[in-house]
Write an enzyme that holds these catalytic residues in place. Structure first.
Site, short mmCIF file in Angstrom:
data_model
loop_
_atom_site.label_atom_id
_atom_site.label_comp_id
_atom_site.label_asym_id
_atom_site.label_seq_id
_atom_site.Cartn_x
_atom_site.Cartn_y
_atom_site.Cartn_z
N LYS B 76 0.86 -1.19 0.00
CA LYS B 76 0.00 0.00 0.00
C LYS B 76 0.90 1.23 0.00
O LYS B 76 1.92 1.26 0.69
CB LYS B 76 -0.90 -0.04 1.25
CG LYS B 76 -1.94 1.07 1.32
CD LYS B 76 -2.88 0.85 2.51
CE LYS B 76 -3.95 1.94 2.62
NZ LYS B 76 -4.89 1.68 3.73
N SER B 151 -9.90 1.75 2.88
CA SER B 151 -9.00 2.54 2.04
C SER B 151 -7.94 1.71 1.32
O SER B 151 -7.32 2.20 0.39
CB SER B 151 -8.30 3.59 2.90
OG SER B 151 -7.41 2.96 3.82
N SER B 175 -10.24 -0.54 7.04
CA SER B 175 -9.62 -0.37 5.72
C SER B 175 -8.90 -1.58 5.14
O SER B 175 -8.50 -1.56 3.98
CB SER B 175 -8.63 0.80 5.75
OG SER B 175 -9.33 2.02 5.71
#
Lengths: 95, 484
Positions: B76, B151, B175
């Site tokens: 990420k 997210s 997330s």
């Protein structure tokens, strides 16, 4: 709890955040809605509850006061928008 | 090869069936083919990946390989990676080449894993749909008209489309788990403090926690063996021994006590999702588990409390973006105030600004006690609900998300509705507990996730419970048709 345009302007100032004049009404709506959601908290009696700052109630760890980082000023300043002679440049603050 | 689990790929690398360079090349080709449509990667680190793969192949020959040596992985874009652009999904950091490496990504590199690239995400991890990214929305591989969740939407979409065999994510209010549910993957949020936050760009420091996104629970255990552990550079990291997370996978779950919170099965839950979850619970009963209804009475307070705590911490953390030391700076500032306000106004997107505004408001003079202090008190009540529940059950189960993946744009204009899509995941972050989402079936062709919540540091049990279900079902092995 709802907020008005004056609140938005004041909070934006505190947050050092430029907000488009045209967007202010939308912020009024959004923040008022979010605060209405948050308002549910006030229905709970918490007088005798101890606030929880850390999920595991851990205390801050201490370490010896020794220098552990090496000097990487040039490396970090290479990322800055404007530097000169090892200094970060900003618009003039003192006349 | 691209649909194999890490456990399988690791065996193939060791037997010489495939080399890491070949495997990495295969995934890089898949990324080039599919990323333009899905938009799950912000940066593709091809040259570094091939170099790392070649080194991994040497290491595999040398005999000191770990289970992750030579395995491609996506990170990420919230993790600082030295010498590689690290954007956090924001225009503010569009020009930011991280000058140091996060502990989490450093540990993967040391284990010999090969970074394929950095994945798209909601800006500064603030969002539940991946639509707040400066780099554009990510598409759900199961239906490209829908969101992947957020997210960690890019990480999850990349793994779901088999553009990476595994990825890292972070979870502040759901997330990792919510997108894993919406894309049919296994996602684990570990106990707060279990994985180092050093070099992970901070959103809400008392809630943020990194974890794995994988096909299977076994793969998640392999990633946890690398990620977990004490780090003196993270002041909230927990000093506690790290178990071998694969050791308990095959344990029987005969007699496992499962708690079902009645608040998670109320009117807000889509009835089709409720049916999928009920079927999964039945499967657990067939494996010998015992089910019991429990109550988490303060469940409804989790979202309101979160939207005080998270924005308050966000407004503080994001004050470091000042246009002076790194990140975006506006053109021709007329004074220092103008430099700050315009750099931040231009660099941050709408959702991030909204949360900074909320956070600044609730922390401003005269409001602290009514909001932040009150929220911290309710946070304790939420934690105590779980503490009481874990006196009578081993794990808690329920849906991960109240609906399947929603359409792109459907909730983008209504922040409060978007916030409520994290209703089942947020309380876990408030309490700092570990929880996983595992694929449990489909509704109209869209994946549904089962959430399994464990007691503090009970990740091994969660992975065991997930693995046993995955031995009896094959939901976790389903691949969207276009990406098979």
């Amino acid at each position: 709890m709802s907020v008005d345009q004056t609140d938005i302007t004041k909070v934006a100032l505190l947050a050092r955040l430029e907000i488009d004049e045209a967007d202010v009404p939308q912020y009024v709506d959004n923040l008022s809605n979010i605060l209405a959601l948050v308002e549910q908290m006030s229905e709970v009696d918490t007088d005798s509850v101890v606030p929880m700052a850390h999920p595991l109630d851990a205390a801050q760890r201490l370490r010896a006061d020794e220098v552990t980082e090496v000097d990487q000023r040039d490396r970090f300043q290479a990322l800055a928008p404007q530097v000169e002679a090892g200094l970060y440049l900003v618009p003039k603050v003192i006349e | 090869m691209h649909t194999k689990t890490i456990a399988q790929l690791s065996a193939a690398l060791r037997s010489g069936e495939i080399s890491s360079v070949e495997l990495t090349t295969l995934f890089l080709a898949r990324i080039k083919q599919h990323n333009p449509a899905l938009n799950c990667y912000i940066s593709i680190t091809e040259a570094q990946a091939l170099e790392a793969a070649a080194a991994a192949d040497q290491r595999l020959k040398g005999g000191d390989a770990t289970p992750l040596t030579g395995i491609p992985i996506a990170h990420k874009d919230i993790f600082c990676t030295e010498g590689v652009k690290t954007t956090c999904g924001s225009k503010m950091l569009d020009n930011f080449i991280a000058p140091y490496e996060s502990t989490c990504t450093a540990k993967f590199a040391a284990a010999g894993a090969v970074m394929l690239g950095k994945t798209n995400m909601d800006e500064f991890a603030m969002g539940s749909s991946n639509e707040t990214s400066y780099y554009g929305a990510v598409k759900n591989p199961w239906d490209q008209g829908r969101v992947p969740g957020g997210s960690s939407g890019g990480s999850v979409a990349a793994v779901a489309a088999r553009l990476a065999p595994a990825a890292t994510g972070t979870d502040t209010g759901g997330s990792i788990r919510q997108p894993a549910a919406l894309c049919g993957l296994t996602g684990l949020k570990p106990t707060y403090g279990r994985v180092s936050r050093y070099g992970m760009i901070a959103f809400a420091s008392s809630l943020d926690q990194a974890g794995p996104v994988t096909y299977s629970a076994e793969d998640a255990a392999l990633l946890m063996n690398v990620m977990a552990g004490f780090d003196e550079r993270d002041s909230t990291s927990v000093e506690r021994e790290v178990p071998d997370y694969t050791a308990e996978l095959t344990n029987s779950i005969e007699g496992l006590k499962i708690g079902l919170p009645k608040e998670y099965f109320d009117d807000g839950l889509d009835e089709n999702i409720a049916r999928v979850i009920e079927r999964a619970i039945k499967a657990y009963e067939a494996l010998g588990a015992v089910v019991k209804e429990i109550s988490l009475p303060n469940t409804a307070l989790a979202v309101p409390t979160y939207y005080v705590v998270a924005p308050a911490e966000c407004s503080t953390n994001l004050s470091r973006f000042d246009g002076v030391r790194f990140g975006h700076r506006c053109d021709d500032p007329k004074d220092l105030f103008d430099l700050y306000t315009r750099s931040r106004g231009e660099g941050f997107g709408a959702e991030v600004k909204r949360r900074i505004m909320i956070g600044t408001y609730v922390l401003s003079a005269g409001y602290y006690d009514a909001y932040y202090l009150k929220a911290q008190k309710i946070r304790r009540l939420i934690s105590e609900d779980f503490r009481a529940a874990f006196e009578t059950v081993d794990v808690i189960m329920g849906p991960t998300a109240p609906s399947t993946a929603f359409k792109l744009g459907e909730k983008a204009d209504d922040p409060v509705t978007m916030y409520l899509s994290d209703i089942y995941t947020i309380a876990v972050n408030m309490a700092g507990l570990p929880a996983a989402s595992i694929p449990a079936g489909f509704v109209d062709g869209l994946p549904v996730g089962l959430q399994v919540i464990g007691n503090y540091f009970d990740e091994s049990r969660l992975l065991n419970v997930a693995h046993q279900y995955q031995q009896a079902t094959d939901w976790h092995l389903q691949v969207p048709a276009e990406f098979q």
